[in-house]
Design a protein around this motif. Structure first.
Motif, PDB file in Angstrom:
ATOM      1  N   ARG A 304       0.831  -1.207   0.000  1.00  0.00           N
ATOM      2  CA  ARG A 304       0.000   0.000   0.000  1.00  0.00           C
ATOM      3  C   ARG A 304       0.863   1.252   0.000  1.00  0.00           C
ATOM      4  N   MET A 305       1.946   1.226   0.757  1.00  0.00           N
ATOM      5  CA  MET A 305       2.846   2.378   0.780  1.00  0.00           C
ATOM      6  C   MET A 305       3.495   2.609  -0.582  1.00  0.00           C
ATOM      7  N   VAL A 306       3.832   1.529  -1.270  1.00  0.00           N
ATOM      8  CA  VAL A 306       4.438   1.655  -2.598  1.00  0.00           C
ATOM      9  C   VAL A 306       3.448   2.269  -3.584  1.00  0.00           C
ATOM     10  N   GLU A 307       2.181   1.859  -3.499  1.00  0.00           N
ATOM     11  CA  GLU A 307       1.159   2.437  -4.387  1.00  0.00           C
ATOM     12  C   GLU A 307       1.040   3.941  -4.150  1.00  0.00           C
ATOM     13  N   LEU A 308       1.084   4.360  -2.879  1.00  0.00           N
ATOM     14  CA  LEU A 308       1.052   5.796  -2.578  1.00  0.00           C
ATOM     15  C   LEU A 308       2.305   6.489  -3.117  1.00  0.00           C
ATOM     16  N   GLY A 309       3.447   5.798  -3.003  1.00  0.00           N
ATOM     17  CA  GLY A 309       4.690   6.369  -3.495  1.00  0.00           C
ATOM     18  C   GLY A 309       4.684   6.552  -5.006  1.00  0.00           C
ATOM     19  N   ASN A 315       7.024  11.499 -12.999  1.00  0.00           N
ATOM     20  CA  ASN A 315       7.879  11.223 -14.158  1.00  0.00           C
ATOM     21  C   ASN A 315       7.850   9.750 -14.560  1.00  0.00           C
ATOM     22  N   GLY A 316       7.459   8.879 -13.641  1.00  0.00           N
ATOM     23  CA  GLY A 316       7.425   7.452 -13.947  1.00  0.00           C
ATOM     24  C   GLY A 316       8.785   6.845 -14.213  1.00  0.00           C
ATOM     25  N   ASN A 317       9.852   7.491 -13.716  1.00  0.00           N
ATOM     26  CA  ASN A 317      11.215   7.019 -13.972  1.00  0.00           C
ATOM     27  C   ASN A 317      11.760   6.138 -12.851  1.00  0.00           C
ATOM     28  N   ILE A 318      10.934   5.824 -11.863  1.00  0.00           N
ATOM     29  CA  ILE A 318      11.414   5.073 -10.699  1.00  0.00           C
ATOM     30  C   ILE A 318      10.704   3.724 -10.637  1.00  0.00           C
ATOM     31  N   SER A 319      11.500   2.676 -10.479  1.00  0.00           N
ATOM     32  CA  SER A 319      10.951   1.334 -10.268  1.00  0.00           C
ATOM     33  C   SER A 319      11.027   0.989  -8.789  1.00  0.00           C
ATOM     34  N   PHE A 320      10.066   0.207  -8.326  1.00  0.00           N
ATOM     35  CA  PHE A 320       9.998  -0.181  -6.923  1.00  0.00           C
ATOM     36  C   PHE A 320      10.178  -1.702  -6.809  1.00  0.00           C
ATOM     37  N   GLN A 321      10.948  -2.114  -5.811  1.00  0.00           N
ATOM     38  CA  GLN A 321      11.162  -3.541  -5.547  1.00  0.00           C
ATOM     39  C   GLN A 321      10.812  -3.823  -4.086  1.00  0.00           C
ATOM     40  N   VAL A 322       9.980  -4.831  -3.855  1.00  0.00           N
ATOM     41  CA  VAL A 322       9.541  -5.200  -2.503  1.00  0.00           C
ATOM     42  C   VAL A 322       9.966  -6.628  -2.209  1.00  0.00           C
ATOM     43  N   ASP A 323      10.627  -6.816  -1.073  1.00  0.00           N
ATOM     44  CA  ASP A 323      11.074  -8.150  -0.658  1.00  0.00           C
ATOM     45  C   ASP A 323      10.731  -8.319   0.822  1.00  0.00           C
ATOM     46  N   VAL A 324       9.737  -9.156   1.109  1.00  0.00           N
ATOM     47  CA  VAL A 324       9.317  -9.414   2.486  1.00  0.00           C
ATOM     48  C   VAL A 324       9.526 -10.886   2.775  1.00  0.00           C
ATOM     49  N   SER A 325      10.324 -11.178   3.791  1.00  0.00           N
ATOM     50  CA  SER A 325      10.632 -12.565   4.131  1.00  0.00           C
ATOM     51  C   SER A 325      10.534 -12.760   5.651  1.00  0.00           C
ATOM     52  N   PRO A 326       9.667 -13.681   6.092  1.00  0.00           N
ATOM     53  CA  PRO A 326       8.747 -14.504   5.293  1.00  0.00           C
ATOM     54  C   PRO A 326       7.565 -13.690   4.781  1.00  0.00           C
ATOM     55  N   ALA A 327       6.817 -14.273   3.843  1.00  0.00           N
ATOM     56  CA  ALA A 327       5.719 -13.537   3.224  1.00  0.00           C
ATOM     57  C   ALA A 327       4.626 -13.174   4.217  1.00  0.00           C
ATOM     58  N   ASP A 328       4.495 -13.969   5.288  1.00  0.00           N
ATOM     59  CA  ASP A 328       3.462 -13.698   6.293  1.00  0.00           C
ATOM     60  C   ASP A 328       4.027 -12.988   7.523  1.00  0.00           C
ATOM     61  N   GLU A 358      16.258   5.690 -14.765  1.00  0.00           N
ATOM     62  CA  GLU A 358      16.403   4.380 -14.136  1.00  0.00           C
ATOM     63  C   GLU A 358      16.532   4.491 -12.616  1.00  0.00           C
ATOM     64  N   GLY A 359      15.681   5.325 -12.034  1.00  0.00           N
ATOM     65  CA  GLY A 359      15.649   5.403 -10.579  1.00  0.00           C
ATOM     66  C   GLY A 359      15.111   4.108  -9.983  1.00  0.00           C
ATOM     67  N   HIS A 360      15.596   3.781  -8.798  1.00  0.00           N
ATOM     68  CA  HIS A 360      15.209   2.499  -8.187  1.00  0.00           C
ATOM     69  C   HIS A 360      15.092   2.665  -6.680  1.00  0.00           C
ATOM     70  N   ILE A 361      13.979   2.176  -6.132  1.00  0.00           N
ATOM     71  CA  ILE A 361      13.766   2.165  -4.680  1.00  0.00           C
ATOM     72  C   ILE A 361      13.472   0.729  -4.269  1.00  0.00           C
ATOM     73  N   ALA A 362      14.247   0.216  -3.315  1.00  0.00           N
ATOM     74  CA  ALA A 362      14.086  -1.164  -2.837  1.00  0.00           C
ATOM     75  C   ALA A 362      13.651  -1.135  -1.378  1.00  0.00           C
ATOM     76  N   ILE A 363      12.614  -1.925  -1.082  1.00  0.00           N
ATOM     77  CA  ILE A 363      12.112  -2.048   0.290  1.00  0.00           C
ATOM     78  C   ILE A 363      12.227  -3.508   0.693  1.00  0.00           C
ATOM     79  N   ARG A 364      12.932  -3.759   1.771  1.00  0.00           N
ATOM     80  CA  ARG A 364      13.136  -5.119   2.265  1.00  0.00           C
ATOM     81  C   ARG A 364      12.691  -5.204   3.708  1.00  0.00           C
ATOM     82  N   ALA A 365      11.914  -6.227   4.022  1.00  0.00           N
ATOM     83  CA  ALA A 365      11.453  -6.454   5.402  1.00  0.00           C
ATOM     84  C   ALA A 365      11.791  -7.880   5.796  1.00  0.00           C
ATOM     85  N   TYR A 366      12.300  -8.058   7.000  1.00  0.00           N
ATOM     86  CA  TYR A 366      12.700  -9.383   7.462  1.00  0.00           C
ATOM     87  C   TYR A 366      12.791  -9.375   8.982  1.00  0.00           C
ATOM     88  N   CYS A 367      13.048 -10.537   9.544  1.00  0.00           N
ATOM     89  CA  CYS A 367      13.209 -10.700  10.989  1.00  0.00           C
ATOM     90  C   CYS A 367      14.660 -11.108  11.251  1.00  0.00           C
TER      91      CYS A 367
END
Length: 437
Positions: A304-309, A315-328, A358-367
């Motif tokens: 949801r935060m990425v959609e707001l971002g 400009n549409g020049n930024i790609s977003f990458q989401v990595d959540v481990s574990p998925a739950d 080629e802007g890039h924003i990566a979001i990673r969540a983990y324990c």
């Protein structure tokens, strides 16, 4: 046990008296020149001595065997208590009892050591026990976490973290109270160090207590800024509000022909209202509501935060990458407050990238290993210079034209109220880390 010991003692004295009597008999037969009987008595004496030596050697081997077994943590040995002479059975029974007692003492000692190790691993203070040569005799998990090491057996291994830290811990003396800071792969760590000493088995050891004072420093700094902001906003509001009100009243009374006066009053009113709006934005820093935590899924939250971002990236020049481990992965926090933090970081990242291709924003969540939920947000925009990175969390500090300088300050305050922290990691890329304990 006392009865068996008394019986063994009596049997021992019986053999001694028998040997003495045989020696006397041999002597008497020798004096009387009864050489045949003297030979028989002498042979009996030799057999008695040999018998005692054999028993001594047998019992000595049993004792040595028992000690070797205990040293090798082998408690499966058992001497037969229903074979041999009554004396041997009693000795075997005594050795079995001694072995059992010694093994129990050793087991209890090992259990106590394990118990103390578990206690050390449960405290929030890092503990290091160092020899004068730099060998690490003892450490707990908190010390390893603070120093950023998985294996720590010698002080020289700290050179991989910070050579100055190695020198400081090597030269510290009992009674010292030190403070130091260093940067590891995750964050900048501020440590307070207290040193004491002890001598164990004639070897001098230093005991170092390490405490992370990042949180304490952050809380004191934030509290100071909050108190200052409250005072400033109160004084400014009290001073500017009457001026604005008075200028509005004079404007309503001023005649059209007094154009110059009217323009001046209009300027005062407009400037005053702008200043009031400006101060009101700072008052938000001191009025963050108390968190109302609840459980929510991190993956759905970040999406949801990425959609707001994406809506803030025209400009549409930024790609977003989401990595959540574990998925739950689940987080217990105030979702509304944490969303303010994440949205602010995404907004800053989008502004930092700007129109860069080629802007890039990566979001990673983990324990992590400490079972803390971590959320990392990084971008490939220009990195923040070290001289600026030191001040980005200070209220009202900004390098943006027209910026208020309270976005990251509010984010840090929200994370503090949520029992977590926000950190900018040093490095070539801009990476913020949210840690929830």
């Amino acid at each position: 046990m006392s009865f068996n010991l008394r019986l063994l003692t009596n049997q021992y004295w019986f053999r001694v008296l028998l040997s003495i009597c045989l020696s006397v008999v041999v002597t008497l037969f020798g004096i009387n020149r009864s050489y045949v009987w003297m030979g028989i008595a002498f042979s009996a004496l030799l057999i008695s001595i040999w018998w005692q030596l054999q028993l001594y050697r047998h019992h000595t081997r049993q004792v040595l065997f028992m000690l070797d077994a205990l040293e090798n943590n082998d408690n499966a040995f058992h001497f037969p208590e229903d074979q041999g002479t009554p004396e041997s059975r009693q000795i075997n029974h005594a050795l079995n009892r001694v072995g059992h007692i010694l093994y129990n003492v050793k087991s209890e000692t090992a259990q106590q050591e394990k118990y103390y190790e578990l206690i050390l691993d449960c405290i929030n203070t890092g503990i290091l026990v160092l020899s004068d040569s730099g060998a690490v005799y003892q450490k707990n998990n908190e010390a390893l976490r603070l120093l950023g090491l998985n294996v720590f057996t010698h002080i020289q291994q700290l050179n991989r973290v910070d050579s100055n830290l190695t020198e400081l811990l090597s030269s510290c003396q009992p009674g010292d109270k030190l403070q130091t800071s260093f940067a590891n792969e995750r964050e900048t760590v501020n440590l307070s160090i207290r040193v004491s000493d002890i001598t164990v088995r004639k070897e001098h050891l230093r005991i170092l207590a390490l405490n992370d004072i990042n949180t304490e420093l952050d809380e004191k700094e934030i509290d100071s800024w909050i108190r200052l902001t409250r005072v400033l906003t109160h004084e400014i509001m009290n001073s500017v509000t009457p001026i604005t009100s008075l200028s509005d009243t004079l404007l309503s009374l001023a005649k059209t022909k007094d154009e110059e006066i009217r323009n001046g009053l209009q300027t005062i009113s407009t400037t005053g209202k702008g200043l009031l709006s400006f101060v009101e934005s700072y008052r938000r820093f001191t009025r963050i509501p108390a968190p109302e935590p609840s459980l929510f899924y991190v993956k759905a939250f970040i999406e949801r935060m990425v959609e707001l971002g994406k809506h803030q990236n025209p400009n549409g020049n930024i790609s977003f990458q989401v990595d959540v481990s574990p998925a739950d992965l689940i987080l217990y926090a105030d979702e509304n407050l944490i969303s303010q933090v994440v949205i602010n970081l995404l907004k800053n990242a989008i502004q930092a990238i700007g129109s860069q291709p080629e802007g890039h924003i990566a979001i990673r969540a983990y324990c992590n290993v400490a079972e803390e939920v971590m959320i990392e947000i990084k971008n490939n925009g220009p990195s923040i210079p070290p001289e600026i990175a030191e001040h980005i969390f200070i209220p009202f500090f900004t390098t943006k034209e027209g910026g208020s300088g309270i976005g990251l300050s509010i984010s840090r305050q929200i994370m503090r109220l949520s029992g977590g922290s926000i950190t900018l990691l040093p490095g070539k890329e801009t990476k913020f880390v949210l840690k929830f304990k």
